[in-house]
Design an enzyme around this catalytic site. Structure first.
Site: not given
Ligand code: G3I
Length: 359
Positions: A174, A215, A251, A279, A281
């Site tokens: 990105e 990506n 997405h 990715e 969905d």
């Molecule tokens: O694991 C912690 C947890 O311990 C904590 O209590 C909680 C509190 O906020 O956060 C948890 O982590 C989160 C993590 O997802 C797991 O759920 C993060 O805050 C959260 O920011 C994170 O979001 C991820 C996001 O990327 C970050 O920008 C999403 O799961 C993930 O699906 C998403 O994936 C991205 C790809 O990497 C790149 N392309 C877009 C895609 C969707 O945004």
């Protein structure tokens, strides 16, 4: 047609070894409690994809840590339906490199070990991104040279650690804004546009054979952004910067698969690149209606059918497989139901559509 399989024992007799990690490393043989029994076909998506020489994958994160029958159902379904996985978060900078001299590989290692044990390939995601950077990095004050050294250290250590176990890396994620320019970011602001090239060259130096991907989102169809990427790739190729493929995140909102997806895959494939769906969905407003689920099935089918037309598009990864675990509802309140199994692991029309397509 999909139908109930009557429990975990039936799934295991179909030949998928489930060698889990963490709390589920010794699998319980008791069936999962209702309503978490998967309702999927006797012939899995994975088996059908194998028959076509394709990899079909899922991102994996919190569900992998479920305990008891939930964990068993999650892992059994993952290994049964997919021949590839991508760590959704565990290979990102803040998780894998939490201190300047501290690498924490264990969570991602457990996913890679699971993949190995179940004959699945691994997409590495992601080395250099502007999000989910560790606080020690973003709060520091670094010169250009120091930032370049930090990039090189990170890419080298992570790629080397997974050499031979990860088949392709999202080296840079990105980097482009929607106008096609490189976006301001931690890396761009300190290194300038050369950071992209530096990341690719460093990854290649650390692993001479792994496939190296750029990506991004909003590059699935032909657009100013994908035009910019096309120019970037051609420049890389002209100057011998290593790049193996591009990842189309995909997405999509319901009904919004771009009509130029095929033409876009074709033009990048013509450059000799792999073009992978990384990715996938399809999100909708919730609660989902039957009509929305039918449209979603058509959208999934359209994406995968288009991909199947191109040998370069030999990987499709979905950003999860059960609506129990998806990034969508927290990122887009009021939206969800984006994946192919519902929150109780029942097959949705999208699952059936992909199954029919791959048959
Ligand atoms: O694991 C912690 C947890 O311990 C904590 O209590 C909680 C509190 O906020 O956060 C948890 O982590 C989160 C993590 O997802 C797991 O759920 C993060 O805050 C959260 O920011 C994170 O979001 C991820 C996001 O990327 C970050 O920008 C999403 O799961 C993930 O699906 C998403 O994936 C991205 C790809 O990497 C790149 N392309 C877009 C895609 C969707 O945004």
């Amino acid at each position: 047609m999909p139908f109930g399989l009557g429990g975990l024992a039936s799934l295991l007799t179909l030949g998928i070894a489930v060698t889990g990690c963490g709390s589920d490393s010794t699998q319980s043989t008791s069936p999962p409690s209702q309503p978490s029994q998967p309702t999927v076909d006797t012939v899995s998506l994975r088996t059908l994809a194998n028959g076509k020489g394709r990899l079909i994958g899922s991102a994996v994160d919190r569900g992998f840590g479920y305990s008891g029958s939930d964990g068993v159902t999650f892992k059994t379904t993952l290994a049964r339906e997919f021949n590839m996985l991508t760590p959704e978060n565990d290979m990102k900078h803040e998780r894998i490199h939490p201190g300047r001299d501290v690498y924490r590989f264990e969570p991602a290692d457990s996913l890679v070990t699971f993949a190995d044990a179940n004959g699945m390939k691994v997409r590495g995601h992601t080395l250099i991104w502007h999000q989910q950077l560790a606080a020690w990095l973003t709060s520091g004050s670094w010169t250009t040279d120091e930032t370049m050294a930090l990039l090189v250290d990170h890419v080298t250590k992570v790629v080397s650690h997974y050499r031979g176990r990860v088949i392709e890396w999202d080296v840079v994620n990105e980097a482009l804004g929607d106008n096609g320019s490189l976006r301001p970011s931690f890396w761009f602001d300190r290194i300038g546009r050369d950071y992209v090239e530096l990341a690719f060259r460093t990854a290649r130096a650390a692993d001479s054979t792994v496939a190296l991907f750029y990506n991004d989102y909003n590059i699935e169809g032909i657009s100013p952004k994908s035009d910019s990427l096309y120019a970037l790739v051609r420049d890389f190729q002209a100057r011998g910067v290593p790049i193996s493929g591009i990842g189309l995140e995909s997405h999509f909102q319901l009904g919004a698969v771009p009509s130029t997806l095929g033409a876009n895959i074709a033009r990048f494939a013509a450059l000799g690149l792999k073009v992978h769906i990384t990715e996938l969905d399809v999100r909708m407003t919730t609660p989902a209606t039957a009509a929305q689920l039918q449209t979603q099935a058509q959208n999934y089918r359209d994406v995968v059918a288009t991909c199947l037309q191109y040998p370069a598009c030999d990987v499709v990864v979905m950003w999860g497989f059960t609506d129990k675990e998806s990034w969508v509802p927290s990122a887009f309140p009021g939206w969800g139901a984006a994946l192919i199994l519902d929150a109780t692991y029942q097959a949705k029309p999208a699952y059936t559509a992909l199954h029919d397509l791959l048959k």
